[in-house]
Scaffold this motif. Structure first.
Motif, PDB file in Angstrom:
ATOM      1  N   LEU A 140      16.238 -13.652   9.666  1.00 42.72           N
ATOM      2  CA  LEU A 140      17.610 -14.139   9.450  1.00 42.72           C
ATOM      3  C   LEU A 140      18.432 -13.382  10.789  1.00 42.72           C
ATOM      4  N   THR A 141      17.111 -13.124  11.502  1.00 46.81           N
ATOM      5  CA  THR A 141      18.065 -12.658  12.754  1.00 46.81           C
ATOM      6  C   THR A 141      18.728 -13.446  13.986  1.00 46.81           C
ATOM      7  N   GLY A 142      20.479 -13.368  14.219  1.00 50.84           N
ATOM      8  CA  GLY A 142      21.571 -13.651  14.520  1.00 50.84           C
ATOM      9  C   GLY A 142      22.094 -15.175  14.218  1.00 50.84           C
ATOM     10  N   GLN A 143      21.802 -14.631  12.727  1.00 49.00           N
ATOM     11  CA  GLN A 143      22.888 -15.276  11.771  1.00 49.00           C
ATOM     12  C   GLN A 143      23.951 -14.561  11.085  1.00 49.00           C
ATOM     13  N   SER A 144      24.915 -15.203  10.203  1.00 48.94           N
ATOM     14  CA  SER A 144      26.058 -14.403   9.853  1.00 48.94           C
ATOM     15  C   SER A 144      25.156 -14.419   8.855  1.00 48.94           C
ATOM     16  N   LEU A 145      25.250 -13.709   7.687  1.00 46.04           N
ATOM     17  CA  LEU A 145      25.011 -13.428   5.895  1.00 46.04           C
ATOM     18  C   LEU A 145      25.737 -13.226   5.284  1.00 46.04           C
ATOM     19  N   SER A 146      25.710 -14.215   4.268  1.00 44.16           N
ATOM     20  CA  SER A 146      26.453 -13.877   2.532  1.00 44.16           C
ATOM     21  C   SER A 146      25.419 -13.948   2.160  1.00 44.16           C
ATOM     22  N   PHE A 147      25.669 -12.560   0.872  1.00 47.05           N
ATOM     23  CA  PHE A 147      25.146 -12.256  -0.460  1.00 47.05           C
ATOM     24  C   PHE A 147      25.337 -12.584  -1.414  1.00 47.05           C
ATOM     25  N   ARG A 148      25.164 -12.860  -1.827  1.00 49.92           N
ATOM     26  CA  ARG A 148      25.182 -13.038  -3.660  1.00 49.92           C
ATOM     27  C   ARG A 148      24.297 -12.110  -4.858  1.00 49.92           C
ATOM     28  N   VAL A 149      25.429 -11.857  -5.678  1.00 52.62           N
ATOM     29  CA  VAL A 149      24.660 -10.669  -6.110  1.00 52.62           C
ATOM     30  C   VAL A 149      24.830 -10.704  -7.935  1.00 52.62           C
ATOM     31  N   THR A 150      23.596 -10.429  -8.852  1.00 57.81           N
ATOM     32  CA  THR A 150      24.066 -10.281 -10.062  1.00 57.81           C
ATOM     33  C   THR A 150      23.704  -9.707 -10.632  1.00 57.81           C
ATOM     34  N   THR A 151      24.720  -8.657 -11.933  1.00 59.36           N
ATOM     35  CA  THR A 151      24.304  -7.251 -12.006  1.00 59.36           C
ATOM     36  C   THR A 151      24.248  -7.597 -14.006  1.00 59.36           C
ATOM     37  N   SER A 152      23.542  -6.554 -14.330  1.00 58.37           N
ATOM     38  CA  SER A 152      22.728  -6.644 -16.010  1.00 58.37           C
ATOM     39  C   SER A 152      23.099  -7.372 -16.858  1.00 58.37           C
ATOM     40  N   ASP A 153      24.901  -7.671 -16.687  1.00 60.52           N
ATOM     41  CA  ASP A 153      25.917  -8.425 -17.786  1.00 60.52           C
ATOM     42  C   ASP A 153      26.243  -9.672 -17.368  1.00 60.52           C
ATOM     43  N   GLU A 154      25.575 -10.164 -15.986  1.00 59.79           N
ATOM     44  CA  GLU A 154      25.010 -11.944 -16.234  1.00 59.79           C
ATOM     45  C   GLU A 154      26.731 -11.946 -15.115  1.00 59.79           C
ATOM     46  N   ARG A 155      27.487 -11.072 -14.583  1.00 62.63           N
ATOM     47  CA  ARG A 155      28.574 -11.470 -13.612  1.00 62.63           C
ATOM     48  C   ARG A 155      27.713 -11.335 -12.119  1.00 62.63           C
ATOM     49  N   VAL A 156      28.563 -12.034 -11.596  1.00 59.63           N
ATOM     50  CA  VAL A 156      28.384 -12.844 -10.237  1.00 59.63           C
ATOM     51  C   VAL A 156      29.428 -12.683  -9.257  1.00 59.63           C
ATOM     52  N   SER A 157      29.001 -12.100  -8.645  1.00 63.57           N
ATOM     53  CA  SER A 157      30.238 -11.928  -7.304  1.00 63.57           C
ATOM     54  C   SER A 157      29.544 -12.471  -5.698  1.00 63.57           C
TER      55      SER A 157
END
Length: 261
Positions: free
Chosen positions: A219-236
């Motif tokens: 992943l080096t040299g790239q801008s990174l995005s993260f997608r997080v899912t919590t235990s109550d199924e919410r996504v950010s």
């Protein structure tokens, strides 16, 4: 008996309102009280509670402070409950509890391992299937007296209230990236993590230990995005939270977090 159309419409409207609120704030808004026991560890300054099986490191620097707990293995769920929050109150005898109406909220940051050399009712407090909280000493002393040692408690899952955005700390090397996710609001515990580089699509990460999530791609040299899912199924999704010039050992702060009502 048949229900009238206006009544059915009213029920539908109420269901939509309740469902929408759950999606917005999550399901952990103060559930049913359950029974467990609590002890303490780490000394009065809490120094012995730093680090731990969730990987958060210095809990004071990370914003968790000393309102923390190590969960018994029956609750810890191999690290999946790292970051979850609980309201706890003492339910024992008045001579040990500092007030049955007094409660604290703690974040799960560590594991209280089983002690197979001791029986579950005499020293092996964290043996399965017991539900047990090993609190940082300052947290325990807000509920019960030091001399009590162990007290019965009632607890329930509650939303985590965190200041600022989620944090992502990247360690590892070129083809082995570990991302520690911390300061997560709402449910607090993560069940799925995905990463996207500028030159690639979304890729699932594997949970390595605690709340450290692993990818085996460069992943080096790239801008990174993260997608997080919590235990109550919410996504950010934190778009481009990491710039292309990132280095291992750095922490990046998202503008987003899960809200806790």
């Amino acid at each position: 008996m048949a229900l009238s159309m206006p009544f059915l419409l009213l029920l539908l409207l109420l269901s939509l309102l309740l469902f929408g609120d759950a999606k917005k704030y999550g399901q952990y808004r103060g559930g049913k009280w359950k029974h467990a026991h609590a002890t303490f560890y780490g000394g009065n300054d809490g120094s012995g509670t730093m680090g731990g099986a969730c990987g958060y490191g210095d809990l004071n620097q990370q914003g968790y402070g000393l309102q923390t707990a190590a969960l018994s293995s029956a609750m810890f769920n191999d690290g999946l409950k790292c970051g979850s929050c609980y309201e706890i109150r003492c339910t024992g005898e008045a001579k040990w509890c500092l007030g049955r109406r007094r409660s604290i909220v703690v974040t799960a940051t560590n594991l209280c391992p089983p002690n197979w050399d001791q029986p579950s009712d005499n020293g092996g407090w964290c043996n399965p299937p017991r539900h047990h909280f090993d609190l940082a000493m300052p947290a325990f002393l807000t509920l019960a007296k030091y001399e009590a040692g162990i007290v019965p408690v009632a607890y329930r899952r509650v939303p985590c209230k965190k200041k600022g955005g989620m944090r992502f700390t990247i360690t590892g090397h070129q083809y082995f990236n570990l991302v520690l996710v911390w300061n997560v609001g709402g449910a607090g515990d993560i069940v799925r993590m995905r990463v996207k580089g500028k030159k690639m699509g979304w890729v699932d990460m594997k949970r390595n230990w605690g709340q450290n999530w692993q990818s085996d791609i460069d992943l080096t040299g790239q801008s990174l995005s993260f997608r997080v899912t919590t235990s109550d199924e919410r996504v950010s999704t934190s778009w481009h939270v990491v710039p292309p010039s990132w280095q291992f050992g750095q922490t990046f702060i998202s503008k987003k977090n899960f809200r806790a009502k």
